[in-house]
Motif scaffolding. Structure first.
Motif, PDB file in Angstrom:
ATOM      1  N   ASP A  93      55.319 -17.866  51.007  1.00 42.26           N
ATOM      2  CA  ASP A  93      56.693 -17.902  51.531  1.00 42.26           C
ATOM      3  C   ASP A  93      57.683 -18.299  50.432  1.00 42.26           C
ATOM      4  O   ASP A  93      58.769 -17.708  50.312  1.00 42.26           O
ATOM      5  CB  ASP A  93      56.788 -18.897  52.690  1.00 42.26           C
ATOM      6  N   LEU A  94      57.324 -19.291  49.629  1.00 41.01           N
ATOM      7  CA  LEU A  94      58.201 -19.699  48.538  1.00 41.01           C
ATOM      8  C   LEU A  94      58.288 -18.598  47.484  1.00 41.01           C
ATOM      9  O   LEU A  94      59.370 -18.313  46.954  1.00 41.01           O
ATOM     10  CB  LEU A  94      57.692 -21.002  47.913  1.00 41.01           C
ATOM     11  N   ALA A  95      57.162 -17.965  47.199  1.00 38.95           N
ATOM     12  CA  ALA A  95      57.161 -16.875  46.219  1.00 38.95           C
ATOM     13  C   ALA A  95      58.061 -15.726  46.671  1.00 38.95           C
ATOM     14  O   ALA A  95      58.825 -15.159  45.878  1.00 38.95           O
ATOM     15  CB  ALA A  95      55.735 -16.382  45.991  1.00 38.95           C
ATOM     16  N   GLU A  96      57.996 -15.388  47.947  1.00 36.87           N
ATOM     17  CA  GLU A  96      58.839 -14.314  48.468  1.00 36.87           C
ATOM     18  C   GLU A  96      60.313 -14.694  48.368  1.00 36.87           C
ATOM     19  O   GLU A  96      61.158 -13.876  47.969  1.00 36.87           O
ATOM     20  CB  GLU A  96      58.464 -14.014  49.914  1.00 36.87           C
ATOM     21  N   HIS A  97      60.629 -15.943  48.700  1.00 37.52           N
ATOM     22  CA  HIS A  97      62.012 -16.413  48.642  1.00 37.52           C
ATOM     23  C   HIS A  97      62.561 -16.321  47.218  1.00 37.52           C
ATOM     24  O   HIS A  97      63.748 -16.002  47.015  1.00 37.52           O
ATOM     25  CB  HIS A  97      62.079 -17.856  49.150  1.00 37.52           C
ATOM     26  N   LEU A  98      61.703 -16.581  46.222  1.00 33.71           N
ATOM     27  CA  LEU A  98      62.134 -16.574  44.822  1.00 33.71           C
ATOM     28  C   LEU A  98      61.844 -15.248  44.128  1.00 33.71           C
ATOM     29  O   LEU A  98      62.087 -15.128  42.917  1.00 33.71           O
ATOM     30  CB  LEU A  98      61.435 -17.709  44.064  1.00 33.71           C
TER      31      LEU A  98
END
Length: 651
Positions: free
Chosen positions: A572-577
């Motif tokens: 989820d964090l990777a997708e956000h960034l």
């Protein structure tokens, strides 16, 4: 988050071996092994190097006083080396400025154990007790990767693991609690609150064997489970399940590791877990207890015999007049000549080359350019010294900036003793001859001491016999562990004493024999996330590597297994960034930045990233904020931001 209480697991024997152990002999023939002293970057004879070091140390002492010279040791040194290094600092150099890298490992657990039990031994019971327990709670430890042989003792009990990551150990657990980094203390308070509310307290034990419970009962009353869930992210149902598992167990053990301890509130965090264990009636009860998982090869013995800033041999305090008198008599010096307590490890490194700080440093068995928090700052302090002497067997990152490098023997090339996490003193026997041109650490200390007017032995057996006398009557009493005895548990006060496999069965090591409950309260991490640095960073070990990697990064099979540093990011964090697997990422904190390849994994929390610390870089980011009691830096949580630098191949 797994919620499978009581699930038992099977681990194949091959999974319980340590890859670092079976490849360790490869290090002995490392191509860049040091076999000649280096003086200002060039080869020198031993006479030239030792004469230079001794003369420079004496010049610095004469010009600036004894505390202008410092010594830094390591938790991997044998008992004999740790003892002799402490003696060298205080007698030959007359300095108070000595500490060691073990301050970065078990110091918070040690401080908490001493104030609760009056003594610190990693496991105050044999490790085999773990296998017979019904439940084992591991807070912030990952032995499946850090000490795989221990996992063979964890296949029987139901496991509760507390860790922000779903580690290899967490995957073995029936229950995994996954708190926000820096909130372990709140979680421990919440577990004790629930234990009281659900009538899990062993009231007979508490009344009979402890003091201070009512103050702790009051202190945890505000930590109701819903409040703890909001703070830690651990569901109330999971906390209740953990308490029920512990309540229903006939035998249970609570263990802490670096994840709970390496915080600016690490001593209080461990204290909160000890309070939970005491309330359940575990410490000093056969088959149950509290213990700390040690982090280095001689993590236990290395913290017992005098290389700590506040310590004399036998786990004595250096500010205790009786301890000073006893040890001074063994050393043949006036007690008044012994210096007092010095700076702790990070404070010592931070003071190097400053006004009023040490101007020369003699360093054994450590690589702080990689392993210290805020490591870029520490490297600058090391470079500011008038003299840096490193004793090592490979050109570590710290050795590369030294004025003098003295090549030493390795584990298979010398005799000595180590003390394991159970407090069992074990002989380490020489297996092979060292390369021509190297000396043992004891020989190096002997030669430097001789140049300063002292005649000391370098034979490990002779040094150990003196250590026995110096430790006699202390908490870690080795007096009865003669050279013919192997595998004896301390305390062992006499040659006919069997040793003490289980401590605290009848009384704790306190004046009244009772364990002490100590009220503690949660406080935030020293550095919280914000708009500029919105993500938590936590660090840790990998199966293939050890500590700063100076050894393991030179062993081909281990490099093949883990070739490079990385940053582990939740999907989820990777997708956000907009970060993909294999992308090159810059990770920045308020202290520095490092570049690493992204690995995408749902094993980490979505508000947290993980980096292994075996390469130079991760500790540029970490926070040197110190625990007020143990002086442990806050390695395990700081605030960072992530920036993608270039797109990589999917990993």
């Amino acid at each position: 988050m797994a919620l499978i209480p009581g699930e038992r697991v099977t681990v194949e024997a091959t999974d319980a071996l340590c890859q670092k152990g079976w490849t360790a002999a490869d290090l002995l023939s490392s191509p860049d092994r040091l076999t000649t002293p280096l003086l200002d970057g060039g080869p020198a004879t031993w006479e030239q190097a030792l004469d230079h070091v001794a003369a420079r140390l004496q010049e610095v002492r004469a010009a600036h006083g004894p505390d202008a010279v410092a010594v830094f040791g390591g938790g991997g040194l044998t008992n004999e080396k740790a003892y002799q290094l402490g003696k060298f600092a205080r007698v030959a150099l007359g300095t108070s400025q000595i500490d060691y890298n073990g301050r970065f490992c078990m110091s918070s657990a040690a401080a908490a154990s001493i104030r609760a039990f009056g003594a610190d031994r990693g496991l105050p019971f044999p490790v085999t007790d773990l296998a017979a327990a019904d439940v084992v709670l591991v807070a912030g430890g990952n032995p499946a990767e850090t000490m795989p042989p221990l996992v063979r003792q964890l296949t029987g009990p139901a496991l509760i693991v507390i860790d922000p990551r779903r580690t290899a150990t967490a995957k073995l657990a029936g229950l995994h609690l996954q708190p926000t980094p820096g909130t372990d203390l709140a979680l421990a308070l919440g577990l004790l609150h629930l234990a009281i509310a659900e009538d899990a307290i062993d009231t007979g034990y508490v009344e009979r064997r402890t003091t201070g419970f009512e103050a702790v009962r009051t202190s945890v009353s505000p930590w109701w489970p819903e409040r703890v869930e909001r703070l830690t992210g651990v569901p109330v149902a999971a906390m209740r399940k953990a308490v029920q598992m512990l309540k229903n167990a006939d035998k249970a053990v609570v263990l802490t590791g670096r994840g709970a301890e390496q915080h600016a509130k690490g001593t209080d965090t461990v204290t909160a877990f000890i309070n939970l264990a005491l309330a359940l009636g575990l410490p000093g009860t056969p088959g149950s207890g509290y213990g700390c998982l040690t982090g280095q090869g001689n993590g236990q013995g290395g913290r017992e015999h005098g290389q700590k800033a506040d310590q004399l041999p036998g786990y004595r305090r250096i500010d205790d007049p009786a301890a000073r008198a006893h040890v001074a008599a063994v050393w043949g010096v006036d007690p008044a000549s012994l210096p007092g307590p010095g700076r702790s490890a990070y404070e010592l490194l931070d003071a190097l080359g400053t006004a009023g700080g040490p101007r020369a440093l003699l360093l054994f068995g450590s690589n702080p350019v990689v392993s210290a928090p805020g490591s870029a700052h520490v490297a600058e302090r090391l470079k500011a010294l008038d003299l840096l002497v490193v004793v090592d067997f490979v050109p570590s990152e710290t050795a590369r900036i030294a004025d003098v490098v003295l090549p030493s023997t390795q584990w298979a090339e010398e005799d000595g003793t180590m003390t394991n996490l159970e407090g069992r003193v074990q002989r380490r026997r020489r297996a092979v001859a060292p390369p021509a041109g190297v000396k043992t650490d004891l020989e190096i200390i002997q030669e430097l001491a001789r140049r300063m007017g002292h005649s000391w032995p370098a034979d490990p057996r002779e040094v150990f016999d003196e250590l026995r006398r110096a430790s006699q009557g202390g908490t870690a009493d080795y007096a009865g562990i003669t050279g013919e005895r192997d595998g004896v548990f301390w305390p062992c006060p006499a040659p006919d004493h069997p040793g003490t496999p289980r401590m605290f069965l009848d009384r704790f090591h306190t004046p009244d024999g009772r364990a002490r409950f100590v009220p503690v309260d949660h406080r935030p991490a020293a550095e919280e996330t914000d708009a500029d640095y919105p993500v938590h960073l936590t660090t840790g070990r990998l199966l293939a590597h050890y500590q700063s990697g100076a050894q393991t990064r030179r062993i081909a099979p281990l490099v093949a297994a883990a070739p490079e540093p990385y940053v582990e990011i939740h999907p989820d964090l990777a997708e956000h960034l907009a970060i993909g697997a294999g992308d090159l990422v810059r990770v920045s904190s308020r202290r520095g930045c490092v570049e690493a390849v992204a690995r995408i994994s749902d094993a980490i929390r979505s508000d947290t990233v993980f980096m292994p610390f075996h390469w130079e870089g991760a500790n540029r980011l970490t926070n040197p904020a110190l625990d007020p009691t143990s002086r442990m830096p806050e390695f395990k949580v700081c605030a960072v931001k992530l920036d993608k630098l270039e797109k990589g191949k999917a990993a």
